[in-house]
Scaffold this active site. Sequence first.
Site, PDB file in Angstrom:
ATOM      1  N   SER A 200       1.030  -1.049   0.008  1.00 21.20           N
ATOM      2  CA  SER A 200      -0.233   0.444   0.318  1.00 21.20           C
ATOM      3  C   SER A 200       0.769   1.629  -0.075  1.00 21.20           C
ATOM      4  O   SER A 200       1.417   1.748  -0.996  1.00 21.20           O
ATOM      5  CB  SER A 200      -0.867  -0.591   1.071  1.00 21.20           C
ATOM      6  OG  SER A 200      -1.799   0.955   0.366  1.00 21.20           O
TER       7      SER A 200
ATOM      8  N   ASP B  98      -5.874  -3.812  -2.335  1.00 24.01           N
ATOM      9  CA  ASP B  98      -4.569  -3.464  -1.304  1.00 24.01           C
ATOM     10  C   ASP B  98      -3.965  -4.236  -1.305  1.00 24.01           C
ATOM     11  O   ASP B  98      -4.882  -5.907  -0.187  1.00 24.01           O
ATOM     12  CB  ASP B  98      -5.558  -3.202  -0.374  1.00 24.01           C
ATOM     13  CG  ASP B  98      -4.806  -1.816   1.278  1.00 24.01           C
ATOM     14  OD1 ASP B  98      -3.519  -2.753   0.490  1.00 24.01           O
ATOM     15  OD2 ASP B  98      -4.785  -2.022   1.425  1.00 24.01           O
TER      16      ASP B  98
END
Length: 276
Positions: free
Chosen positions: A48, A160
Amino acid sequence: MNKTIDENILPKFGIALSGGGARGVAHIGVLEALEEFGIKPQVVSGTSMGAIVGVFYAAGFSPKEILDFLVTRKFHTMINWHLPFSGLIDMGKVQEVMEEMIGADDFSSLKMPFYCAVTNLNSGLEEIRSEGKLFQWVLASAAIPVVFEPQIIDGQTYTDGGLLNNLPAEAIRDKCQVLIGVHVNHNGPEEEVKGMKTIAERAFRLGIAQNVEKSKQICDFVIEPPEARNFNTFNFNKAEEIYEVGYNETRNQIMKMFEDINIEKVVELKKNRKMQ
Protein backbone atom coordinates in the site's frame (compact mmCIF):
# COMPACT_ATOMS: atom_id res chain seq x y z
CA MET A 1 28.08 12.17 17.41
CA ASN A 2 26.06 9.69 15.40
CA LYS A 3 27.15 6.10 15.56
CA THR A 4 27.73 5.05 11.96
CA ILE A 5 29.22 2.05 10.20
CA ASP A 6 31.72 2.07 7.35
CA GLU A 7 29.47 1.38 4.37
CA ASN A 8 32.22 -0.71 2.77
CA ILE A 9 31.76 -3.39 5.43
CA LEU A 10 28.09 -2.79 6.11
CA PRO A 11 25.88 -5.90 6.13
CA LYS A 12 23.15 -6.02 3.52
CA PHE A 13 20.05 -4.40 4.96
CA GLY A 14 16.52 -4.98 3.78
CA ILE A 15 13.47 -2.99 4.80
CA ALA A 16 9.80 -3.96 4.73
CA LEU A 17 7.31 -1.08 4.75
CA SER A 18 3.73 -1.55 5.89
CA GLY A 19 0.56 -0.03 4.55
CA GLY A 20 -1.26 2.66 6.50
CA GLY A 21 -2.45 5.39 4.16
CA ALA A 22 -1.06 8.79 5.13
CA ARG A 23 0.61 7.20 8.16
CA GLY A 24 2.95 5.61 5.63
CA VAL A 25 4.66 8.97 5.23
CA ALA A 26 6.40 8.00 8.49
CA HIS A 27 8.40 5.50 6.41
CA ILE A 28 10.18 8.43 4.80
CA GLY A 29 11.30 9.74 8.19
CA VAL A 30 12.49 6.26 9.16
CA LEU A 31 14.59 5.99 5.99
CA GLU A 32 16.06 9.46 6.56
CA ALA A 33 17.10 8.64 10.14
CA LEU A 34 18.59 5.29 9.14
CA GLU A 35 20.69 6.93 6.44
CA GLU A 36 21.96 9.50 8.95
CA PHE A 37 23.37 6.58 10.94
CA GLY A 38 24.96 5.02 7.85
CA ILE A 39 22.26 2.42 7.30
CA LYS A 40 20.98 2.35 3.72
CA PRO A 41 18.70 -0.57 2.82
CA GLN A 42 19.62 -2.37 -0.40
CA VAL A 43 16.40 -4.30 -0.92
CA VAL A 44 12.86 -3.04 -0.26
CA SER A 45 9.40 -4.53 0.08
CA GLY A 46 6.17 -2.69 0.67
CA THR A 47 2.42 -2.81 0.87
CA SER A 48 0.00 0.00 0.00
CA MET A 49 1.55 3.36 1.00
CA GLY A 50 4.66 1.38 1.91
CA ALA A 51 4.78 0.26 -1.71
CA ILE A 52 4.50 3.85 -2.96
CA VAL A 53 7.28 5.10 -0.67
CA GLY A 54 9.27 1.94 -1.39
CA VAL A 55 9.14 2.21 -5.16
CA PHE A 56 10.44 5.79 -5.15
CA TYR A 57 13.21 4.80 -2.73
CA ALA A 58 14.10 1.80 -4.89
CA ALA A 59 14.16 4.14 -7.91
CA GLY A 60 16.98 6.07 -6.28
CA PHE A 61 15.18 9.05 -4.75
CA SER A 62 16.41 10.18 -1.34
CA PRO A 63 13.99 10.33 1.61
CA LYS A 64 14.02 14.14 1.46
CA GLU A 65 13.22 14.05 -2.26
CA ILE A 66 10.28 11.72 -1.63
CA LEU A 67 8.94 13.96 1.14
CA ASP A 68 9.36 17.00 -1.08
CA PHE A 69 7.34 15.27 -3.79
CA LEU A 70 4.50 14.55 -1.36
CA VAL A 71 4.47 18.08 0.04
CA THR A 72 5.06 20.21 -3.05
CA ARG A 73 2.86 18.07 -5.29
CA LYS A 74 0.20 18.11 -2.56
CA PHE A 75 -0.34 14.37 -2.71
CA HIS A 76 -3.77 14.62 -1.07
CA THR A 77 -5.01 16.80 -3.94
CA MET A 78 -3.67 14.46 -6.61
CA ILE A 79 -6.49 12.02 -5.98
CA ASN A 80 -9.62 12.50 -8.06
CA TRP A 81 -12.65 12.27 -5.79
CA HIS A 82 -15.42 10.77 -7.88
CA LEU A 83 -17.67 7.75 -7.76
CA PRO A 84 -16.73 4.92 -10.13
CA PHE A 85 -18.62 1.68 -9.74
CA SER A 86 -15.96 -0.12 -7.71
CA GLY A 87 -14.32 2.61 -5.65
CA LEU A 88 -14.71 6.16 -4.39
CA ILE A 89 -11.42 7.51 -5.73
CA ASP A 90 -8.77 6.57 -8.26
CA MET A 91 -5.03 7.12 -8.35
CA GLY A 92 -4.57 8.06 -11.98
CA LYS A 93 -2.59 11.16 -11.09
CA VAL A 94 -0.26 9.11 -8.91
CA GLN A 95 0.50 6.93 -11.91
CA GLU A 96 1.23 10.04 -13.95
CA VAL A 97 3.81 11.13 -11.38
CA MET A 98 5.42 7.68 -11.35
CA GLU A 99 5.67 7.84 -15.13
CA GLU A 100 7.24 11.29 -14.92
CA MET A 101 9.69 10.61 -12.08
CA ILE A 102 10.58 6.94 -12.53
CA GLY A 103 10.21 6.68 -16.29
CA ALA A 104 10.31 3.09 -17.47
CA ASP A 105 7.33 1.01 -16.38
CA ASP A 106 9.34 -2.02 -15.34
CA PHE A 107 10.73 -3.40 -12.09
CA SER A 108 14.09 -3.89 -13.83
CA SER A 109 14.45 -0.11 -14.26
CA LEU A 110 14.76 0.38 -10.49
CA LYS A 111 18.13 0.81 -8.81
CA MET A 112 17.52 -1.82 -6.17
CA PRO A 113 15.29 -4.90 -5.85
CA PHE A 114 11.72 -4.02 -4.94
CA TYR A 115 8.84 -6.30 -3.97
CA CYS A 116 5.21 -5.28 -3.47
CA ALA A 117 2.31 -7.21 -1.99
CA VAL A 118 -1.11 -7.31 -3.64
CA THR A 119 -4.35 -9.16 -2.97
CA ASN A 120 -5.98 -11.11 -5.80
CA LEU A 121 -9.73 -10.82 -5.17
CA ASN A 122 -10.49 -13.56 -7.67
CA SER A 123 -8.30 -16.23 -6.09
CA GLY A 124 -8.53 -14.82 -2.57
CA LEU A 125 -4.76 -15.10 -2.24
CA GLU A 126 -1.91 -12.69 -1.67
CA GLU A 127 0.77 -12.27 -4.33
CA ILE A 128 4.24 -10.74 -4.26
CA ARG A 129 5.31 -8.95 -7.43
CA SER A 130 8.90 -8.05 -8.28
CA GLU A 131 9.23 -8.20 -12.05
CA GLY A 132 7.51 -7.10 -15.23
CA LYS A 133 5.28 -4.03 -15.44
CA LEU A 134 5.72 -1.83 -12.39
CA PHE A 135 3.20 0.98 -12.02
CA GLN A 136 -0.04 -0.95 -12.07
CA TRP A 137 1.22 -3.38 -9.43
CA VAL A 138 2.15 -0.49 -7.13
CA LEU A 139 -1.30 1.05 -7.63
CA ALA A 140 -2.93 -2.31 -6.98
CA SER A 141 -0.97 -2.69 -3.75
CA ALA A 142 -2.25 0.72 -2.61
CA ALA A 143 -5.90 0.20 -3.62
CA ILE A 144 -7.68 0.23 -0.25
CA PRO A 145 -10.92 -1.71 -0.84
CA VAL A 146 -14.01 0.39 -1.67
CA VAL A 147 -12.01 3.60 -1.17
CA PHE A 148 -9.59 3.19 -4.08
CA GLU A 149 -10.48 1.77 -7.45
CA PRO A 150 -9.00 -1.74 -7.86
CA GLN A 151 -6.66 -2.66 -10.69
CA ILE A 152 -7.65 -5.19 -13.34
CA ILE A 153 -4.53 -7.01 -14.51
CA ASP A 154 -4.61 -9.96 -16.90
CA GLY A 155 -8.30 -10.41 -16.21
CA GLN A 156 -7.86 -10.57 -12.43
CA THR A 157 -8.99 -7.96 -9.90
CA TYR A 158 -6.26 -6.79 -7.54
CA THR A 159 -6.52 -4.62 -4.45
CA ASP A 160 -4.66 -3.56 -1.31
CA GLY A 161 -1.97 -6.05 -0.33
CA GLY A 162 -2.60 -5.15 3.30
CA LEU A 163 -5.73 -7.28 3.39
CA LEU A 164 -3.59 -10.40 3.59
CA ASN A 165 -0.02 -9.15 4.02
CA ASN A 166 0.41 -5.68 5.44
CA LEU A 167 4.13 -6.11 6.18
CA PRO A 168 5.73 -8.23 3.41
CA ALA A 169 8.85 -9.17 5.35
CA GLU A 170 9.06 -12.78 4.15
CA ALA A 171 9.39 -11.55 0.56
CA ILE A 172 12.93 -10.32 1.31
CA ARG A 173 13.94 -12.31 4.40
CA ASP A 174 16.39 -14.45 2.43
CA LYS A 175 17.67 -11.50 0.38
CA CYS A 176 19.39 -9.58 3.17
CA GLN A 177 21.42 -10.14 6.29
CA VAL A 178 19.54 -7.68 8.48
CA LEU A 179 15.81 -7.11 7.99
CA ILE A 180 14.08 -4.04 9.42
CA GLY A 181 10.29 -3.96 9.50
CA VAL A 182 8.43 -0.66 9.74
CA HIS A 183 4.81 -0.90 10.88
CA VAL A 184 2.92 2.40 11.05
CA ASN A 185 -0.47 1.10 12.26
CA HIS A 186 0.07 1.08 16.00
CA ASN A 187 -3.01 -0.62 17.47
CA GLY A 188 -2.97 0.02 21.18
CA PRO A 189 -6.15 0.72 23.18
CA GLU A 190 -8.29 3.67 22.06
CA GLU A 191 -10.18 5.66 24.70
CA GLU A 192 -12.83 6.86 22.29
CA VAL A 193 -14.07 5.34 19.04
CA LYS A 194 -16.98 7.34 17.67
CA GLY A 195 -18.37 8.12 14.25
CA MET A 196 -18.80 5.85 11.26
CA LYS A 197 -15.50 6.82 9.64
CA THR A 198 -13.50 6.29 12.84
CA ILE A 199 -15.20 2.98 13.57
CA ALA A 200 -14.67 1.73 10.01
CA GLU A 201 -10.99 2.66 10.03
CA ARG A 202 -10.42 1.17 13.49
CA ALA A 203 -12.13 -2.08 12.45
CA PHE A 204 -10.07 -2.28 9.25
CA ARG A 205 -6.80 -1.69 11.10
CA LEU A 206 -7.61 -4.30 13.75
CA GLY A 207 -8.58 -6.78 11.06
CA ILE A 208 -5.32 -6.53 9.15
CA ALA A 209 -3.22 -6.32 12.32
CA GLN A 210 -3.35 -10.08 12.70
CA ASN A 211 -1.44 -10.74 9.49
CA VAL A 212 1.35 -8.43 10.63
CA GLU A 213 2.35 -10.34 13.77
CA LYS A 214 3.97 -13.25 11.93
CA SER A 215 5.84 -10.82 9.69
CA LYS A 216 7.16 -8.84 12.67
CA GLN A 217 8.55 -12.02 14.19
CA ILE A 218 10.83 -12.73 11.24
CA CYS A 219 12.31 -9.23 11.24
CA ASP A 220 15.56 -8.55 13.07
CA PHE A 221 14.16 -5.25 14.29
CA VAL A 222 10.76 -3.55 14.09
CA ILE A 223 10.10 0.17 14.16
CA GLU A 224 6.50 0.91 15.15
CA PRO A 225 6.00 4.61 15.97
CA PRO A 226 3.08 4.87 18.43
CA GLU A 227 2.42 8.51 17.55
CA ALA A 228 1.42 7.48 14.02
CA ARG A 229 -1.96 6.55 15.49
CA ASN A 230 -2.72 10.25 15.87
CA PHE A 231 -3.21 10.52 12.11
CA ASN A 232 -5.87 8.99 9.91
CA THR A 233 -5.63 7.32 6.52
CA PHE A 234 -6.13 10.51 4.52
CA ASN A 235 -4.05 13.04 6.52
CA PHE A 236 -1.65 13.62 3.62
CA ASN A 237 -1.95 17.35 4.28
CA LYS A 238 0.01 16.63 7.49
CA ALA A 239 2.84 14.87 5.66
CA GLU A 240 5.64 16.83 7.35
CA GLU A 241 4.28 16.07 10.83
CA ILE A 242 3.96 12.36 10.02
CA TYR A 243 7.48 12.32 8.58
CA GLU A 244 8.77 13.70 11.89
CA VAL A 245 7.00 10.90 13.78
CA GLY A 246 8.93 8.26 11.82
CA TYR A 247 12.18 10.21 11.97
CA ASN A 248 12.08 10.83 15.72
CA GLU A 249 11.03 7.30 16.62
CA THR A 250 13.89 5.85 14.58
CA ARG A 251 16.44 8.15 16.20
CA ASN A 252 15.04 7.16 19.61
CA GLN A 253 15.30 3.46 18.77
CA ILE A 254 18.57 3.42 16.81
CA MET A 255 20.86 2.45 19.67
CA LYS A 256 18.51 -0.31 20.70
CA MET A 257 18.60 -1.50 17.11
CA PHE A 258 22.39 -1.71 17.21
CA GLU A 259 22.14 -3.79 20.39
CA ASP A 260 19.21 -6.03 19.40
CA ILE A 261 20.43 -7.06 15.96
CA ASN A 262 24.09 -6.94 17.01
CA ILE A 263 25.19 -5.09 13.90
CA GLU A 264 28.82 -5.12 14.99
CA LYS A 265 28.80 -8.93 14.98
CA VAL A 266 27.28 -9.04 11.51
CA VAL A 267 29.88 -6.56 10.27
CA GLU A 268 32.70 -8.64 11.77
CA LEU A 269 31.41 -11.78 10.05
CA LYS A 270 31.30 -9.91 6.76
CA LYS A 271 34.86 -8.68 7.29
CA ASN A 272 36.05 -12.22 7.91
CA ARG A 273 34.36 -13.51 4.77
CA LYS A 274 36.07 -10.81 2.70
CA MET A 275 39.46 -11.77 4.12
CA GLN A 276 39.02 -15.47 3.27
